[in-house]
Design an enzyme around this catalytic site. Structure first.
Site, PDB file in Angstrom:
ATOM      1  N   HIS A  52     -67.415  58.573 -49.715  1.00 18.77           N
ATOM      2  CA  HIS A  52     -67.978  58.755 -48.391  1.00 18.77           C
ATOM      3  C   HIS A  52     -67.290  57.838 -47.386  1.00 18.77           C
ATOM      4  CE1 HIS A  52     -72.025  60.729 -49.757  1.00 18.77           C
ATOM      5  NE2 HIS A  52     -70.956  61.340 -50.231  1.00 18.77           N
ATOM      6  N   GLU A  54     -68.219  55.593 -45.138  1.00 18.69           N
ATOM      7  CA  GLU A  54     -68.524  54.170 -45.049  1.00 18.69           C
ATOM      8  C   GLU A  54     -67.969  53.381 -46.226  1.00 18.69           C
ATOM      9  OE1 GLU A  54     -72.571  56.296 -45.461  1.00 18.69           O
ATOM     10  OE2 GLU A  54     -70.474  56.870 -45.224  1.00 18.69           O
ATOM     11  N   CYS A  86     -74.574  55.137 -50.653  1.00 15.04           N
ATOM     12  CA  CYS A  86     -73.741  54.308 -49.774  1.00 15.04           C
ATOM     13  C   CYS A  86     -74.468  53.051 -49.322  1.00 15.04           C
ATOM     14  CB  CYS A  86     -73.317  55.115 -48.554  1.00 15.04           C
ATOM     15  SG  CYS A  86     -72.242  56.499 -48.964  1.00 15.04           S
ATOM     16  N   SER A 170     -56.969 100.092 -34.183  1.00 12.36           N
ATOM     17  CA  SER A 170     -57.533  98.804 -33.754  1.00 12.36           C
ATOM     18  C   SER A 170     -56.515  97.655 -33.713  1.00 12.36           C
ATOM     19  CB  SER A 170     -58.681  98.413 -34.698  1.00 12.36           C
ATOM     20  OG  SER A 170     -58.204  98.265 -36.022  1.00 12.36           O
ATOM     21  N   ARG A 186     -61.575  80.606 -38.806  1.00 14.96           N
ATOM     22  CA  ARG A 186     -61.629  80.798 -40.260  1.00 14.96           C
ATOM     23  C   ARG A 186     -61.418  79.485 -41.005  1.00 14.96           C
ATOM     24  NH1 ARG A 186     -58.218  86.357 -41.737  1.00 14.96           N
ATOM     25  NH2 ARG A 186     -59.582  87.821 -40.619  1.00 14.96           N
ATOM     26  N   ASP A 202     -59.007  99.059 -42.161  1.00 13.52           N
ATOM     27  CA  ASP A 202     -57.967  98.086 -41.782  1.00 13.52           C
ATOM     28  C   ASP A 202     -57.249  97.470 -42.968  1.00 13.52           C
ATOM     29  OD1 ASP A 202     -58.772  98.594 -39.207  1.00 13.52           O
ATOM     30  OD2 ASP A 202     -59.998  96.783 -39.030  1.00 13.52           O
ATOM     31  N   LEU A 206     -58.091  89.048 -45.072  1.00 12.75           N
ATOM     32  CA  LEU A 206     -59.185  88.103 -44.814  1.00 12.75           C
ATOM     33  C   LEU A 206     -58.844  86.680 -45.241  1.00 12.75           C
ATOM     34  CD1 LEU A 206     -62.367  90.190 -45.764  1.00 12.75           C
ATOM     35  CD2 LEU A 206     -61.279  89.922 -43.527  1.00 12.75           C
ATOM     36  N   ARG A 209     -54.659  82.088 -42.160  1.00 13.44           N
ATOM     37  CA  ARG A 209     -53.223  81.872 -42.010  1.00 13.44           C
ATOM     38  C   ARG A 209     -52.961  81.100 -40.716  1.00 13.44           C
ATOM     39  NH1 ARG A 209     -54.135  87.034 -42.982  1.00 13.44           N
ATOM     40  NH2 ARG A 209     -53.487  87.767 -40.928  1.00 13.44           N
TER      41      ARG A 209
END
Length: 370
Positions: A52, A54, A86, A170, A186, A202, A206, A209
């Site tokens: 973590h 800290e 922590c 599209s 994304r 399409d 997915l 990139r």
């Protein structure tokens, strides 16, 4: 709390964002250790399961941490999870003062960390304005409190709200700047969700990139496919664009097709249907949360996006609007579903931001339901 305290807290946010999209299901956390008005070390949580923020900062500071002030955007944990508490490390370091952005919303902690530090004689102060700290970890906060992922809708549309022509064309409604922005979205989330019609029409990958780099393992690809029509040869399964695939389908789907898609590496989630005989999206979102998916980017099509709005699942929306008019009664709209019966019930946008993306206009906003 003085001006310099606020500046150091702002620095914790900047540090935390260095790991945006990488810490889920943990929150993003940054830490700064200051002594005699001088920064002696910093740290941020890099990924789930790693040290973590800290603890990293304390290890870097070593003995210099004694008598110093620790700044952190989120309350230190006091319970055993993937790592040790922590609070123990902070107490052992002999830190004198801890300044925190917000309390941890996790019921396992939620003030217990502060109490343990105070019991050890450490001064603990909490920022009076929590807004920016909550904004930083809005995915985590919804997930940990409501056991649901934070849902973002992303739309690329024409001025008249169309995402494709009546013939289904599209590519591309929006420009390359909008699409690059979309890949940045994304990069921040755990999962991308589309309806089966988007896959069939399409055939998208997915994947995330950015430049030439393809992000592996994340985001997870979630396909809402009531009748299990996903073709085994679809691009979502390609090894060149690796990430887990989850297909949400009805309990009535054929076992032969289920087994075939499992062989392609897909995980099949059997879901009940809603009153419209579509996948129960609320059920699906709860199942995704159980898989530690804290955020979902819904990218289409219009039917799925409309259903998400109808069921009040959407928390935030990004509408990329190109300076084009498609027209046509049968052209596909960006938001379908049942819609509202009167304007008084219209879904409202809150905290609206506008941005010019080289001609395309982005409208980004939180969603506010009547």
């Amino acid at each position: 709390m003085n001006k310099s305290d606020l500046q150091y807290l702002d620095m914790t946010i900047k540090l935390a964002r260095k790991a945006e999209g990488k810490t889920s299901p943990n929150p993003m956390v940054g830490a700064v250790i200051v002594k005699n008005n001088r920064i002696i070390s910093t740290g941020f949580h890099r990924c789930c399961g790693s040290a973590h923020a800290e603890v990293i900062a304390l290890n870097r500071a070593g003995s210099k941490a004694q008598g110093a002030t620790l700044y952190i955007n989120l309350e230190p944990c006091s319970h055993f999870g993937r790592t040790a508490p922590c609070t123990e490390s902070i107490i052992k370091s002999k830190i004198k003062r801890v300044v925190v952005g917000i309390k941890d919303p996790n019921p396992l902690n939620n003030g217990k960390g502060h109490n343990k530090l105070r019991q050890a004689g450490i001064l603990v102060e909490l920022a009076t304005d929590s807004k920016k700290f909550k904004e930083l970890n809005k995915f985590f906060i919804k997930y940990i409190i409501r056991k649901l992922p934070f849902v973002i809708v992303k739309v690329g549309q024409s001025v008249d709200g169309k995402i494709a022509t009546s013939c289904g064309s599209s590519k591309w409604v929006t420009n390359k700047y909008s699409r690059y922005y979309g890949h940045n979205l994304r990069n921040r989330v755990d999962a991308i969700m589309v309806g089966i019609n988007t896959v069939l029409k399409d055939n998208p990958y997915l994947s995330c990139r950015l430049g030439r780099r393809i992000k592996k393992a994340r985001p997870i690809k979630v396909i809402v496919d009531t009748n299990l029509d996903a073709p085994p040869g679809a691009n979502i399964f390609k090894d060149s664009h690796p990430a887990p695939v989850i297909i949400a389908t009805s309990n009535n789907s054929k076992k032969e097709k289920i087994n075939l898609l499992k062989k392609k590496g897909a995980e099949i989630l059997l879901c009940p249907l809603d009153k419209n005989k579509n996948i129960d999206l609320k059920f699906l979102m709860r199942r995704l949360a159980k898989k530690e998916i804290t955020s979902v980017l819904v990218e289409g099509g219009g039917k799925l996006i409309g259903s998400c709005f109808d069921q009040r699942l959407v928390d935030q929306a990004y509408f990329f609007t190109a300076p084009k008019i498609i027209g046509g009664k049968n052209a596909i709209s960006s938001v379908e579903g049942n819609g509202i019966s009167s304007l008084q019930k219209a879904i409202k946008l809150d905290n609206v931001e506008l941005e010019d993306l080289n001609g395309d206009i982005l409208i980004a906003a939180d969603i506010k339901y009547s």
